[in-house]
Design a protein around this motif. Structure first.
Motif, PDB file in Angstrom:
ATOM      1  N   ARG A  25       0.834  -1.204   0.000  1.00  0.00           N
ATOM      2  CA  ARG A  25       0.000   0.000   0.000  1.00  0.00           C
ATOM      3  C   ARG A  25       0.871   1.258   0.000  1.00  0.00           C
ATOM      4  O   ARG A  25       0.613   2.205  -0.750  1.00  0.00           O
ATOM      5  N   ASP A  26       1.876   1.278   0.855  1.00  0.00           N
ATOM      6  CA  ASP A  26       2.769   2.446   0.904  1.00  0.00           C
ATOM      7  C   ASP A  26       3.486   2.648  -0.430  1.00  0.00           C
ATOM      8  O   ASP A  26       3.701   3.781  -0.867  1.00  0.00           O
ATOM      9  N   PHE A  27       3.853   1.517  -1.071  1.00  0.00           N
ATOM     10  CA  PHE A  27       4.518   1.583  -2.374  1.00  0.00           C
ATOM     11  C   PHE A  27       3.611   2.225  -3.419  1.00  0.00           C
ATOM     12  O   PHE A  27       4.028   3.102  -4.174  1.00  0.00           O
ATOM     13  N   ILE A  28       2.361   1.814  -3.450  1.00  0.00           N
ATOM     14  CA  ILE A  28       1.416   2.367  -4.416  1.00  0.00           C
ATOM     15  C   ILE A  28       1.213   3.861  -4.164  1.00  0.00           C
ATOM     16  O   ILE A  28       1.245   4.684  -5.086  1.00  0.00           O
ATOM     17  N   LEU A  29       1.022   4.232  -2.886  1.00  0.00           N
ATOM     18  CA  LEU A  29       0.768   5.630  -2.559  1.00  0.00           C
ATOM     19  C   LEU A  29       1.984   6.511  -2.831  1.00  0.00           C
ATOM     20  O   LEU A  29       1.847   7.663  -3.263  1.00  0.00           O
ATOM     21  N   ALA A  30       3.191   5.960  -2.557  1.00  0.00           N
ATOM     22  CA  ALA A  30       4.401   6.761  -2.708  1.00  0.00           C
ATOM     23  C   ALA A  30       4.844   6.893  -4.161  1.00  0.00           C
ATOM     24  O   ALA A  30       5.446   7.901  -4.541  1.00  0.00           O
ATOM     25  N   THR A  31       4.553   5.891  -4.967  1.00  0.00           N
ATOM     26  CA  THR A  31       5.094   5.852  -6.321  1.00  0.00           C
ATOM     27  C   THR A  31       4.169   6.449  -7.359  1.00  0.00           C
ATOM     28  O   THR A  31       4.605   7.192  -8.242  1.00  0.00           O
ATOM     29  N   PHE A  32       2.889   6.137  -7.252  1.00  0.00           N
ATOM     30  CA  PHE A  32       1.974   6.498  -8.337  1.00  0.00           C
ATOM     31  C   PHE A  32       1.171   7.757  -8.015  1.00  0.00           C
ATOM     32  O   PHE A  32       0.960   8.106  -6.855  1.00  0.00           O
ATOM     33  N   GLY A  33       0.741   8.419  -9.091  1.00  0.00           N
ATOM     34  CA  GLY A  33       0.032   9.679  -8.951  1.00  0.00           C
ATOM     35  C   GLY A  33      -1.427   9.466  -8.591  1.00  0.00           C
ATOM     36  O   GLY A  33      -1.923   8.347  -8.479  1.00  0.00           O
ATOM     37  N   ASP A  34      -2.117  10.591  -8.417  1.00  0.00           N
ATOM     38  CA  ASP A  34      -3.539  10.539  -8.083  1.00  0.00           C
ATOM     39  C   ASP A  34      -4.372  11.312  -9.104  1.00  0.00           C
ATOM     40  O   ASP A  34      -5.502  11.708  -8.835  1.00  0.00           O
ATOM     41  N   GLY A  35      -3.781  11.529 -10.280  1.00  0.00           N
ATOM     42  CA  GLY A  35      -4.483  12.268 -11.326  1.00  0.00           C
ATOM     43  C   GLY A  35      -5.482  11.389 -12.067  1.00  0.00           C
ATOM     44  O   GLY A  35      -5.687  10.215 -11.751  1.00  0.00           O
ATOM     45  N   ALA A  36      -6.087  11.989 -13.082  1.00  0.00           N
ATOM     46  CA  ALA A  36      -7.086  11.276 -13.877  1.00  0.00           C
ATOM     47  C   ALA A  36      -6.411  10.309 -14.836  1.00  0.00           C
ATOM     48  O   ALA A  36      -5.292  10.540 -15.297  1.00  0.00           O
ATOM     49  N   ALA A  37      -7.104   9.212 -15.115  1.00  0.00           N
ATOM     50  CA  ALA A  37      -6.580   8.222 -16.056  1.00  0.00           C
ATOM     51  C   ALA A  37      -6.665   8.767 -17.476  1.00  0.00           C
ATOM     52  O   ALA A  37      -7.547   9.565 -17.812  1.00  0.00           O
ATOM     53  N   SER A  38      -5.731   8.348 -18.309  1.00  0.00           N
ATOM     54  CA  SER A  38      -5.689   8.776 -19.709  1.00  0.00           C
ATOM     55  C   SER A  38      -6.000   7.582 -20.604  1.00  0.00           C
ATOM     56  O   SER A  38      -5.441   6.495 -20.420  1.00  0.00           O
TER      57      SER A  38
END
Length: 508
Positions: free
Chosen positions: A166-179
């Motif tokens: 979970r920490d890996f996902i939150l730390a690595t990936f953004g929270d913007g809209a999907a393209s």
């Protein structure tokens, strides 16, 4: 005076009632203690196999009923999930990157660890441990402790892994809209940046666009040289407004776009990554592709990832000096097929002694292909914690967490596909004055060929080959050679095999 009959031995007299009672009572007590001990062991085994059943048999039935029903519910849910995942492999990836689900799963595992351990100690209490021999008490205490701590330890470690994920996902990936994919392809800009004090992402040292088919995962790697100059930016972009005639300032090259943007942050108001935003505008202007997402890789942190997966096997064509021009050479990566650790892999990819930027680009693509092909799901699971930590430290990306499962699925598909590559380098492209129309045709032809289509237009190289065939009546000779330069097959004059290939694995 003795009352014994003269001549009759004391030993020959019948035992008294008290003596008989003492002799018969001891074995019975021991047997009863042994029965209670075996019963206690059985209660512990029941708790291990089906938590709550010990309480249903000999303890608090309400507690036992709650525990056993919870256990059955978890088993049923697990069975349903196994069937669902077997029918839809993408579901597993989606669940593995759902941060809300991972949060609750972490709490559930911690609660299960505490609850199951408590049931073990209650089963030990129900077994009346003080009623049997000291030796049996020690065995019961030891066995119960091993079972309770063992089960709790496994569950707590699983909770830790879930928390790391979970920490890996939150730390690595953004929270913007999907393209959405563009014309059936996802185009992801992979940028390698120099690291160091205050230099994260300051200079994009390596730029590659991974163009991925949204259905098959088949990938074309498009390499852009860091020294490209006089190129246009995407139409209508902030950078195009600043440089309407292209990036034509003194000493302005592609790897300086990020630096320029970070020196002028007011032009990118509201952006957390002005350097990458500007670089995307440049890459879109050069390639004619719409970039869906970007990922910045810390080159120094990359070696930690390689170490985390146990190294990578590469065919080192020539001895590779370790060190940058102007620095002291501190070692050599010897030629031959060998497994390299993170430090060696990093220097294989970035070494410049006896080579040029374009041979280095070829080696970098070989590393990308090797990582794609050699990191198996089994090794990823085995080394998950190290990979997650290394990746969190190494990668910053605009890919939103909601799209991670999509790209994991495409990555699995890509492992079984040939990776094609095309690089915008000499002899085809003049990096000082690039022919952008030719660049666009070259990229389009490479993507069409990857998709099994007949390219609608040909590149100048193909046109030259056709002319040679018309003049001589034979096919023109291939441009790549078996010679090596700077550890890469080919030369700057003839082109490097790994920079333009329909199957990158064979070119490396």
């Amino acid at each position: 005076m003795s009352s014994l009959t003269p001549g009759v031995s004391r030993l020959s007299q019948p035992p008294t009632t008290a003596a008989l009672t003492a002799r018969s009572s001891t074995p019975v007590a021991e047997r009863a203690a042994q029965v209670r001990f075996r019963r206690a062991i059985s209660l512990m085994a029941m708790t291990l196999v089906a938590p709550g059943t010990a309480q249903l048999v000999a303890g608090n039935r309400r507690v036992g009923l709650v525990a056993f029903r919870t256990y059955l519910g978890i088993l049923a849910l697990g069975a349903v999930m196994v069937v669902a995942v077997a029918l839809d492999h993408g579901l597993a990836l989606g669940l593995a990157v759902n941060t809300t689900l991972l949060f609750w799963l972490n709490l559930a595992l911690i609660g299960a660890a505490i609850g199951w351990a408590a049931l073990f100690f209650d089963a030990w209490r129900i077994g009346q441990p003080l009623s049997y021999s000291m030796g049996h008490r020690r065995v019961a205490v030891g066995l119960n402790g091993v079972l309770a701590l063992g089960v709790a330890g496994v569950l707590l470690f699983s909770a830790h892994i879930v928390s790391v994920q979970r920490d890996f996902i939150l730390a690595t990936f953004g929270d913007g809209a999907a393209s959405d994919a563009t014309h059936g392809r996802y185009n992801v800009l992979l940028a390698g940046g120099d690291s160091g004090a205050g230099r994260w992402g300051l200079r994009t040292d390596s730029l590659t666009v991974a163009s991925i088919d949204e259905q098959t995962g088949k990938t074309v790697l498009i390499g852009l040289p860091r020294n490209m100059a006089n190129f246009p930016f995407a139409e209508g972009s902030i950078m195009a407004e600043q440089f309407p005639d292209g990036f034509d300032c003194d000493d302005c090259m592609l790897n300086g776009v990020s630096t320029w943007a970070q020196d002028n942050p007011t032009l990118f108001e509201g952006s957390d990554h002005p350097g990458m935003d500007a670089t995307v505008m440049a890459v879109e202007g050069i390639t004619g592709l719409e970039i869906n997402y970007w990922a910045m890789v810390n080159l120094e942190g990359f070696k930690e990832l390689v170490d985390a997966v146990g190294g990578v096997t590469l065919d080192v064509k020539d001895d590779i000096p370790i060190g940058l021009p102007g620095d002291e050479v501190t070692g050599t990566i010897e030629a031959g097929t060998r497994k390299l650790d993170g430090f060696e892999t990093l220097w294989y990819a970035r070494a410049r002694y006896g080579s040029d930027d374009y041979s280095r680009m070829a080696r970098q693509k070989c590393v990308m292909n090797a990582m794609l092909q050699q990191v198996s799901p089994a090794s990823a699971v085995k080394n998950f914690q190290g990979i997650a930590k290394a990746t969190s430290d190494m990668v910053e990306t605009s890919i939103p967490a909601s799209e991670v499962d999509t790209f994991l699925d495409l990555g699995m598909k890509a492992k079984s596909q040939q990776v094609a590559t095309v690089s915008l380098v000499p002899p085809l492209i003049n990096t000082a004055e690039p022919d952008i129309a030719l660049v666009h045709r070259t990229i389009r032809a490479a993507i069409d060929k990857s998709e099994g289509k007949q390219p609608a237009q040909t590149t100048k190289k193909a046109e030259a080959g056709s002319k040679a065939k018309a003049d001589t009546g034979t096919d023109a000779p291939p441009t790549s050679t078996t010679s090596t330069t700077g550890g890469s097959v080919g030369s700057m004059k003839d082109g490097y095999a790994a920079n333009e290939s329909e199957d990158l694995a064979t070119a490396c």
